[in-house]
Design an enzyme around this catalytic site. Sequence first.
Site, PDB file in Angstrom:
ATOM      1  N   SER A 250       1.615   4.519  -2.923  1.00 35.28           N
ATOM      2  CA  SER A 250       1.477   3.591  -1.810  1.00 35.28           C
ATOM      3  C   SER A 250       0.546   4.188  -0.751  1.00 35.28           C
ATOM      4  O   SER A 250      -0.611   4.490  -1.056  1.00 35.28           O
ATOM      5  CB  SER A 250       2.864   3.262  -1.244  1.00 35.28           C
ATOM      6  OG  SER A 250       2.823   2.110  -0.438  1.00 35.28           O
ATOM      7  N   ASP A 342       3.465  -5.501  -9.253  1.00 35.49           N
ATOM      8  CA  ASP A 342       3.536  -4.966  -7.889  1.00 35.49           C
ATOM      9  C   ASP A 342       3.541  -6.123  -6.895  1.00 35.49           C
ATOM     10  O   ASP A 342       2.605  -6.916  -6.854  1.00 35.49           O
ATOM     11  CB  ASP A 342       2.330  -4.054  -7.646  1.00 35.49           C
ATOM     12  CG  ASP A 342       2.346  -3.377  -6.280  1.00 35.49           C
ATOM     13  OD1 ASP A 342       3.239  -3.681  -5.462  1.00 35.49           O
ATOM     14  OD2 ASP A 342       1.464  -2.542  -6.039  1.00 35.49           O
ATOM     15  N   HIS A 375       5.984  -1.716  -7.886  1.00 37.47           N
ATOM     16  CA  HIS A 375       5.230  -0.861  -6.967  1.00 37.47           C
ATOM     17  C   HIS A 375       5.669   0.598  -7.031  1.00 37.47           C
ATOM     18  O   HIS A 375       4.848   1.506  -7.001  1.00 37.47           O
ATOM     19  CB  HIS A 375       5.409  -1.397  -5.537  1.00 37.47           C
ATOM     20  CG  HIS A 375       4.580  -0.710  -4.498  1.00 37.47           C
ATOM     21  ND1 HIS A 375       3.213  -0.848  -4.427  1.00 37.47           N
ATOM     22  CD2 HIS A 375       4.925   0.137  -3.479  1.00 37.47           C
ATOM     23  CE1 HIS A 375       2.748  -0.137  -3.408  1.00 37.47           C
ATOM     24  NE2 HIS A 375       3.767   0.474  -2.821  1.00 37.47           N
TER      25      HIS A 375
END
Length: 439
Positions: A250, A342, A375
């Site tokens: 991220s 995601d 994610h």
Amino acid sequence: MATRQGFSEKSKMATITITPDEALVDEKVVINVTGLEKHQLVTLHASLTHDKKTFASCASYVADDTGTVSSERDTSVQGTYTGVEPMGLFWSMVPTRGQRRGTRLSQKNISVPLEVKISVYGGHWTLDHLSEQQNMATMAETRCLRWYKNKSVTAHPVKVGRIRGTLFLPPGGRSLPGVIDLFGAIGGLVEYRAALLASRGFVTLALAFMGYDDLPDVPPSDLGYFQEAVDWLSCQPRVQSGGVGVIGVSKGGEIGLTMAAYIPKVKAVVNINGPTFYMLPSVRHADDKRYEDVDVDLTLVQYVEDCVVLRGTHYTFIETHFFVLKIWNGDAKVLSVIGGDDQCLDTVIHQRLLDKMPSNKKSNMEILKYPGAGHLIEPPYMPLCRSSYNNTMMSIFMWGGEPKSHAIAQEDSWKRIQEFFHKHLQTGNEQTVVIQSKL
């Protein structure tokens, strides 16, 4: 080998064995149940409690002609997973009833293991039924320990200059590839992945960059902090010469790409579902102030299962004035690990980055896209975190992912990540070091 025994309704002895019963979290184990009746219906149940959070899974099997069930061989016909899935009881775990929405299994203290209890019940039952029937008699039960850190790996707190983190050193005196491990905007110091990488033969620095010790609650505005960390790690006597690697998820992935572009000592970067552009608030190089930070378009925020979905909120930016982090400014190799489901970022951004790279630099980037993965792609066999509470945003965010597909992504990408770092950080005649699995 741990073994617990119990009696079935027919008073026949049942035994569970787990091999090995103590291992690193990325190692497979085999669960066998013996002493059952021929073709007996049974349900295996796994549970663990960590940091006052409880998770569980279950799978229903039919014993073979000898009264045996093997997780490695047999098919689960119902439960939190189906089919032949040797590690299904681990990766299919979900928060139990009564847990706060958005509960995530995340190991904060890597000096202790995750302790998983495995039980067997007569009959085929769902997880809800097992939760409701608290007093059901088990036929047998045992426990296994799952570690993020091999006991021979040493952890050393780092507080040098501005740098805050933990350095993990594998055993022995040989020089090894050095890797900096970054997480996202959750802040704090997250150590578990760095400890596991060190257990696989890397000198690893778990680096905090916000919300820890005396660090501010927002990322630094420039790369100076990360340059300092790279320089420090590069000078450690156990780190091979020639450059270091970075792994980030991220926001940590975005920072890793920026480091690839502007810090020459960074030679290999793994970006796990990180932005390929400057996200607000960004960490920039002093010479790259031309572009504004990209913020969320609140008019495009959606909600699924009462969770915030950010995927699509950058659509206007991507389609109109899309720019990318110019990773080709340097010579670092980049491995992009992408979850096809995601729900935080549009997966197209990684291909857009590759498309914008000069033709002579395109070979520096490799994309691994996993359909159905979300994610938060973690080390193998950890449960999918489909949604979780984000303390920074004070909301429950949808991260996406389908359990089985996500598990496949985690197992395959972990192997690829290690191969990638060994390939691009190994120097001279040094040999790849693999620590013995035995704890």
